[in-house]
Design an enzyme around this catalytic site. Structure first.
Site, mmCIF file in Angstrom:
data_model
loop_
_atom_site.group_PDB
_atom_site.id
_atom_site.type_symbol
_atom_site.label_atom_id
_atom_site.label_comp_id
_atom_site.label_asym_id
_atom_site.label_seq_id
_atom_site.Cartn_x
_atom_site.Cartn_y
_atom_site.Cartn_z
ATOM 1 N N SER A 33 19.483 -0.128 -10.659
ATOM 2 C CA SER A 33 20.751 -0.815 -10.931
ATOM 3 C C SER A 33 20.491 -2.210 -11.477
ATOM 4 O O SER A 33 19.766 -2.989 -10.868
ATOM 5 C CB SER A 33 21.549 -1.028 -9.633
ATOM 6 N N HIS A 64 24.690 2.073 -15.463
ATOM 7 C CA HIS A 64 23.526 2.935 -15.684
ATOM 8 C C HIS A 64 23.664 3.558 -17.063
ATOM 9 O O HIS A 64 24.586 4.324 -17.312
ATOM 10 C CB HIS A 64 23.441 4.033 -14.618
ATOM 11 N N HIS A 86 21.337 9.974 -8.548
ATOM 12 C CA HIS A 86 21.345 9.767 -7.107
ATOM 13 C C HIS A 86 22.012 10.938 -6.395
ATOM 14 O O HIS A 86 22.922 11.573 -6.933
ATOM 15 C CB HIS A 86 22.142 8.509 -6.742
ATOM 16 N N TYR A 88 24.185 10.613 -4.062
ATOM 17 C CA TYR A 88 25.614 10.344 -3.835
ATOM 18 C C TYR A 88 26.493 10.728 -5.023
ATOM 19 O O TYR A 88 27.703 10.853 -4.889
ATOM 20 C CB TYR A 88 25.868 8.878 -3.433
ATOM 21 N N GLU A 89 25.890 10.935 -6.191
ATOM 22 C CA GLU A 89 26.678 11.356 -7.361
ATOM 23 C C GLU A 89 27.070 12.828 -7.255
ATOM 24 O O GLU A 89 27.890 13.303 -8.034
ATOM 25 C CB GLU A 89 25.865 11.164 -8.639
ATOM 26 N N ALA A 116 17.458 -1.487 -6.703
ATOM 27 C CA ALA A 116 18.123 -2.574 -5.978
ATOM 28 C C ALA A 116 18.224 -2.112 -4.533
ATOM 29 O O ALA A 116 18.483 -0.934 -4.276
ATOM 30 C CB ALA A 116 19.513 -2.791 -6.553
ATOM 31 N N MET A 214 19.585 3.633 -1.966
ATOM 32 C CA MET A 214 20.110 4.991 -2.150
ATOM 33 C C MET A 214 19.361 5.798 -3.218
ATOM 34 O O MET A 214 19.907 6.747 -3.755
ATOM 35 C CB MET A 214 21.590 4.904 -2.536
ATOM 36 N N SER A 215 18.142 5.399 -3.535
ATOM 37 C CA SER A 215 17.440 6.103 -4.624
ATOM 38 C C SER A 215 15.963 6.265 -4.269
ATOM 39 O O SER A 215 15.583 6.226 -3.103
ATOM 40 C CB SER A 215 17.582 5.294 -5.922
ATOM 41 N N ASN A 238 21.005 -8.082 -1.833
ATOM 42 C CA ASN A 238 21.916 -8.550 -0.772
ATOM 43 C C ASN A 238 21.194 -8.346 0.552
ATOM 44 O O ASN A 238 20.243 -7.568 0.620
ATOM 45 C CB ASN A 238 23.212 -7.704 -0.778
ATOM 46 N N HIS A 250 29.087 -3.829 -5.292
ATOM 47 C CA HIS A 250 28.298 -3.365 -6.440
ATOM 48 C C HIS A 250 28.200 -4.474 -7.490
ATOM 49 O O HIS A 250 27.174 -4.634 -8.148
ATOM 50 C CB HIS A 250 28.967 -2.115 -7.018
HETATM 51 N N1 HPA Z 1 22.361 -0.639 1.012
HETATM 52 C C1 HPA Z 1 22.066 0.454 0.301
HETATM 53 N N2 HPA Z 1 21.793 0.422 -0.990
HETATM 54 C C2 HPA Z 1 21.804 -0.764 -1.597
HETATM 55 C C3 HPA Z 1 22.109 -1.952 -0.917
HETATM 56 C C4 HPA Z 1 22.402 -1.882 0.478
HETATM 57 O O1 HPA Z 1 22.682 -2.879 1.152
HETATM 58 N N3 HPA Z 1 22.035 -2.963 -1.820
HETATM 59 C C5 HPA Z 1 21.689 -2.407 -3.010
HETATM 60 N N4 HPA Z 1 21.543 -1.068 -2.883
#
Ligand code: HPA
Length: 275
Positions: A33, A64, A86, A88-89, A116, A214-215, A238, A250
């Site tokens: 990301s 993306h 991913h 989640y998609e 990320a 998540m990847s 973050n 996001h």
């Molecule tokens: N959690 C999960 N996936 C992420 C996060 C997070 O805090 N930040 C960026 N991708």
């Protein structure tokens, strides 16, 4: 049980790509990301939209790009994935093996996986880069579940050194030389698309995770199965849930990605030139 995909399924995608180039890429880079701007530094570019590649997947998320970029990068022939896929998609783990297996058939020997991630380790700061030394994936089946494809690897395979030690050493040296702080730690896979609860993050920390995202893990496992070398680098966009006062968004992930992109590109470029 029959395998959903056979060898020819992956070969058809690879042949389509190989027909567009007159070399075999040795390195694949998967851009996470907001880290897509690394692709701007690739020379003699050939771009292929995912949707044009037979049997490939399509990117469904904003930010993306959804294309392969092939060319020269820091002295190597590379294939770069701008936009990844991913769980989640809606893709299942079995589908998520596709890009890496196709890269294997292009001749790729090494994969750099970037992402990320949220910082779980309280010593981390937003904007830090983290060298992935290992991962934890307690959720879901292995992407290699189902009939094994011996053309790619063994039924049972060791993942003790999935994140290749010699590449980690190159990354540490590059970071040192460039004066870039490089944290190290364990990437914890979370399925998303919601970010985690504060209690989940406490659990992740207790279990040994330093960053959460998540990847990456399906790609790393697929690469390990077919004996490719793997380097993983996370950008901490973050601090994970329950640590910061602000909401995790996001947009903020994208903003931090953009701010850190010069540092990130300098590090990856130096690593690739030393490989
Ligand atoms: N959690 C999960 N996936 C992420 C996060 C997070 O805090 N930040 C960026 N991708």
């Amino acid at each position: 049980m029959k395998a959903r995909y056979d060898y020819d399924f992956f070969k058809e995608s690879a042949d389509y790509i190989l027909n567009k180039i007159d070399y075999k890429p040795e390195l694949a880079i998967v851009l996470g990301s907001a880290l897509g701007s690394l692709a701007d530094d690739i020379e003699n570019k050939i771009e292929i939209d995912y949707k044009d590649i037979p049997n490939y997947l399509e990117s469904t998320i904003e930010g993306h790009a959804g294309k392969l970029i092939l060319g020269d990068y820091c002295g190597k022939k590379v294939v770069c994935m701008s936009g990844r896929f991913h769980y989640y998609e809606g893709y299942d783990f079995e589908e998520l093996v596709i890009p890496i297996r196709v890269f294997k058939l292009l001749g790729v020997e090494t994969v750099i996986l970037t992402n990320a991630a949220g910082g779980v380790n309280l010593d981390f700061q937003i904007g830090d880069l983290m060298l992935i030394t290992d991962h934890i994936k307690l959720m879901g089946a292995s992407p290699m579940r189902g009939p094994n494809m011996p053309e790619f690897g063994d039924r049972f395979f060791d993942v003790t050194n999935m994140y290749t030690k010699s590449l980690q050493e190159i990354a540490r040296n590059s970071a040192k030389e460039l004066g870039i702080k490089l944290q190290e730690g364990v990437y914890y896979f979370y399925q998303g698309p919601n970010y985690e609860t504060p209690s989940e993050i406490k659990a992740v920390r207790t279990l040994g995770g330093d960053a959460v995202g998540m990847s990456t893990v399906t790609e790393a496992l697929t690469a390990a199965h077919c004996n490719m070398k793997v380097l993983g680098i996370s950008l901490i966009t973050n601090m994970a849930a329950g640590i910061m006062k602000e909401k995790i968004s996001h947009e903020e992930v994208g903003k931090i990605g953009a701010e850190a992109s010069e540092k990130f590109k300098a590090l990856i470029g130096d690593i690739v030139s030393k490989m």
